[in-house]
Scaffold this motif. Structure first.
Motif: not given
Length: 425
Positions: A190-213
């Protein structure tokens, strides 16, 4: 034992081992509607000595294959990354590779030609390299390959990864440009989500989790609790070198070298069987090699078990699953333990640890700051006594992981539908 050094696990086998990744397909019948799709895997690796990057590659291969096959698509992969070769190559009949270097980036017949031969691109950014913390050269490679992909009009998806930090305006400007051009950006915390949304508000941004799980592995959980207490210590060669050199560029509140030595000594005094677990090796950089450090520690503490190098990330996760407890400085060693049911205490060196494990409610962690060496040691020993509670909390956290990965699966479906349509046109 899964042999990732000789071939990638068959996609159907990977799906079966990865838990709830998907129901198995029905018995095959002759079909005429199955189409091929060529998928580029950017900043993945087939032979990295850092098993975390290998874990991302194997898991993303399995997830992408699962989604593609459910859409009646036959996937083929082109893995595009820097030259490494520190580990046996992961292979398979549907996997090719392309080595990125400066010459191939600028030559018309290099990267541009390679990316022109795929239908879409999944860029995982080596997990945490889409940031400014590793310097301008790495960022330039990460950024330029994204822009060249977009220039070839190939649908680009940023697979679950850490976004940032971006502390300088130039990095933020160019990073935002790349994210706005992508079909989708998927943050793994969620920290990366917040960074991405603040930097590129017009982009399509979603939250998931590390695929290595969902990295496939062979569970040895039945070995835990048998005989002496088995505690794994994944000592990071990188953090140890930073402490010994006095640089401490990650700003740790404790002396990592002292902490590691005191931890091993304290565990041995308790009668614990200490396993020195490697998760990143490097032939060319001795300062970032867990293997060289393990040799040193085994010489200092001959009662420890120096675990041999693993053939691949699945083997590492399989081994970790048989331990009673793990303390780890490499994030994907922590993810392997967490998803295999082994209680784990990460030793954080960046916000990616707190972002990911904090999102899952995992409160047992040595933070970057706030604990000196003795406090960090006392904290880990206290967590060892709480290992049953940690295991219960991790099992609850894993219930969230698959649901969060469903978000990523849906982004893959949308990307493949778009790419398949373009391929068929």
């Amino acid at each position: 034992m899964i042999d990732a050094s000789s071939h990638m696990p068959d996609v159907m086998e990977a799906e079966a081992q990865a838990g709830n990744m998907a129901a198995k397909e029905e018995q095959p019948v002759l079909r005429t509607d199955i189409r091929a799709i060529r998928i580029g895997l950017l900043w993945h690796s087939l032979s990295s000595g850092n098993l975390g990057v290998g874990a991302l590659t194997l898991a993303n291969l399995a997830l992408a294959s699962q989604v593609a096959r459910a859409m009646n698509l036959s996937p083929r992969f082109l893995v595009m990354s820097m030259r490494d070769g520190d580990a046996p190559r992961i292979g398979g009949p549907d996997i090719e590779s392309f080595t990125i270097d400066t010459a191939r980036l600028v030559k018309p017949g290099g990267f541009l030609k390679a990316v022109g031969g795929v239908d879409c691109v999944l860029d995982i950014g080596a997990g945490d390299s889409f940031a400014d913390i590793y310097g301008p050269k790495r960022f330039l490679f990460l950024w330029l390959t994204k822009m060249l992909t977009l220039a070839r009009r190939k649908p680009l998806l940023l697979s679950p990864q850490t976004i940032g930090p971006f502390t300088k305006w130039g990095y933020r400007l160019f990073g935002a440009w790349a994210m706005r051009g992508a079909a989708s950006v998927v943050a793994r915390d969620d920290q990366s989500l917040a960074v991405a949304r603040e930097m590129a508000p017009g982009a399509r941004i979603r939250l998931a989790v590390d695929v290595a799980f969902v990295l496939p592995y062979e569970s040895r959980r039945h070995l835990a609790g048998q005989g002496r207490l088995k505690v794994g210590v994944n000592a990071s060669g990188l953090l140890f070198h930073e402490a010994e050199s006095g640089r401490n560029r990650f700003g740790l509140g404790h002396d990592y070298a002292q902490f590691t030595r005191k931890l091993i000594a304290a565990l041995l005094d308790r009668g614990v069987e200490v396993h020195l677990v490697l998760h990143a090796t490097s032939k060319g950089d001795p300062t970032d090699d867990d293997g060289r450090l393990a040799d040193r520690l085994a010489a200092e503490f001959p009662m420890t078990v120096r675990v041999p190098e693993f053939a691949g990330p699945s083997e590492a996760k399989s081994y970790i699953s048989g331990l009673d407890f793990l303390v780890a400085g490499r994030m994907h060693a922590c993810i392997g333990a967490y998803s295999a049911g082994t209680p784990v205490v990460p030793v954080a060196y960046s916000r990616k640890f707190d972002g990911l494990f904090g999102m899952l409610g995992h409160r047992w962690m040595v933070p970057v700051n706030g604990k000196d060496t003795d406090a960090a040691l006392a904290y880990v020993l206290g967590a060892l006594d709480e290992r049953e509670a940690i295991a219960v909390a991790q099992a609850e956290g894993m219930k969230r992981v698959d649901a969060m990965l469903d978000v990523y699966r849906e982004e893959l479906r949308m990307l493949f539908a778009r790419a398949g349509g373009e391929a068929a046109a």
